[in-house]
Enzyme design. Structure first.
Site, mmCIF file in Angstrom:
data_model
loop_
_atom_site.group_PDB
_atom_site.id
_atom_site.type_symbol
_atom_site.label_atom_id
_atom_site.label_comp_id
_atom_site.label_asym_id
_atom_site.label_seq_id
_atom_site.Cartn_x
_atom_site.Cartn_y
_atom_site.Cartn_z
ATOM 1 C CB CYS A 77 -0.757 -0.065 8.248
ATOM 2 S SG CYS A 77 -1.514 -1.311 7.183
ATOM 3 C CB CYS B 107 -0.909 -0.003 1.221
ATOM 4 S SG CYS B 107 -2.010 1.447 1.284
ATOM 5 N NE ARG C 145 -17.487 -6.040 13.535
ATOM 6 C CZ ARG C 145 -17.783 -5.443 12.378
ATOM 7 N NH1 ARG C 145 -16.937 -4.608 11.825
ATOM 8 N NH2 ARG C 145 -18.938 -5.699 11.792
ATOM 9 C CB CYS D 205 -15.248 -7.639 6.392
ATOM 10 S SG CYS D 205 -16.655 -7.416 7.511
ATOM 11 C CB CYS E 37 -1.437 4.027 7.912
ATOM 12 S SG CYS E 37 -2.625 4.673 6.710
ATOM 13 C CB CYS F 205 -18.272 -5.322 5.044
ATOM 14 S SG CYS F 205 -17.358 -3.846 5.588
ATOM 15 C CB CYS G 243 -18.134 -0.646 8.655
ATOM 16 S SG CYS G 243 -17.094 -1.472 9.890
#
Length: 347
Positions: free
Chosen positions: A75, A68, A276, A112, A72, A143, A203
């Protein structure tokens, strides 16, 4: 009795009004209540809107891992850091469907799918839309989380039958640029608006334990609670230790009682949202999870792995929910799998 986000038809409680004008000081005042008073208020609101003895179960699968371009700082999938994670291409649809079927058989009601992209290319979105249709064909809620979306891309996912789109705000506006520089918080909010305008449920939550202050955690909850429409699902993630990322230098796991207080505030500010317990449950004792359920959490991810981090095993989750008297698809699947196979009678 409904397990969904609508108000319970229960004469003993009045449904709390949904507000979108919370202030940080109001959230801090709730957070600072004596623990018993905070829990009573959160549990009362929870019972007004949900079956307090039911937990939603979902499964999360990485359909495209690593590489990616975002930075971040928490991550493992960022190309900016050496995390020993091997990047993969988009998963084959047959493998995806097989994983979804196993998740359904294990007790997941929602599947998901996560892809490590800044934003999907249209040709990749073609494949994702086919995946959504295939998983819907299994009778599961769907999702996806694919990064930023345009209005047109959100509309395509809606027409494919997508139920939920996950796009977390991660943290408070004040702490955001300390962990991410390649995408602004406004970029995330814009994507949330595109998703909502397309008719897809949201979400959206964040991560705690990255070195932020309590004020930042509450700021994140206030940000979500003051969106034009509350997210239908609000995942609260405990940061899971990842080799080679900058957050390792600042991370500090929240005090367990502080986490329960945060869950309770989220329940009060967003009374009809499903809250959640997401990543990081492997660090939580059974007692802590029980307190979180009491505070208003009513969804978990099942499965041994969440993207690239560990998760409690399904049998342990089923046992915990059984001990608490909490119903879920997990319990149903366990009972079904425990039944002996029927013998065919010869005629």
């Amino acid at each position: 009795m409904s397990h969904a986000g609508g108000a319970r038809q229960n004469g003993s409680h009045k449904t709390e009004p949904v507000r979108h004008d919370w202030t940080r000081s109001q959230a801090e005042a709730l957070y600072g209540l004596p623990f018993a008073d905070l829990m009573f208020q959160a549990q009362s609101i929870h019972r007004s809107n949900f079956d307090p003895n039911h937990v939603e179960t979902a499964s999360l699968l990485s359909i495209k891992t690593g590489g990616c371009p975002e930075d971040c700082g928490y991550c493992s999938q960022s190309a900016h850091y050496d995390t020993d994670l091997k990047a993969t291409r988009l998963m084959d649809q047959a493998d995806l469907v097989a994983n979804a079927q196993r998740a359904k058989d294990a007790g997941a009601s929602r599947f998901c799918m996560a892809a490590a992209w800044r934003n999907p290319k249209d040709r990749d979105l073609d494949h994702v839309c086919e995946m959504v249709r295939a998983v819907k064909g299994l009778g599961m809620e769907t999702c996806v989380t694919l990064g930023m979306l345009t209005t047109a891309q959100a509309s395509r996912l809606h027409h494919a039958g997508l139920d939920f789109y996950n796009h977390n705000v991660d943290t408070s506006p004040e702490f955001y640029d300390k962990i991410i520089t390649t995408r602004t918080l406004q970029d995330r909010i814009d994507t949330l608006a595109h998703v909502r305008d397309a008719g897809i449920k949201l979400c959206c939550g964040g991560i705690v334990g990255m070195g932020e202050r309590v004020e930042d955690r509450l700021g994140m909850i206030v940000l979500l609670a003051n969106l034009p429409s509350h997210p239908e699902s609000v995942p609260i993630n405990l940061w899971s230790e990842v080799k080679g990322v900058p957050v390792n230098e600042t991370a500090e796991r929240p005090d367990p009682i502080a986490l329960v207080r945060l869950i309770a505030v989220a329940r009060i500010l967003m009374p009809r949202s499903v809250v959640r317990l997401s990543a990081g449950r492997q660090y939580m004792t059974d007692e802590l999870q029980a307190l979180c359920f009491l505070a208003g959490a009513n969804s978990i991810f099942i499965g041994d792995v969440l993207l690239t981090t560990k998760n409690p095993q399904r049998d342990h989750d089923a046992d915990l929910l059984d001990r608490l008297g909490i119903k879920s698809r997990l319990n149903q699947a366990k009972q079904l799998n425990a039944q002996p196979a029927r013998k065919l009678k010869c005629r």
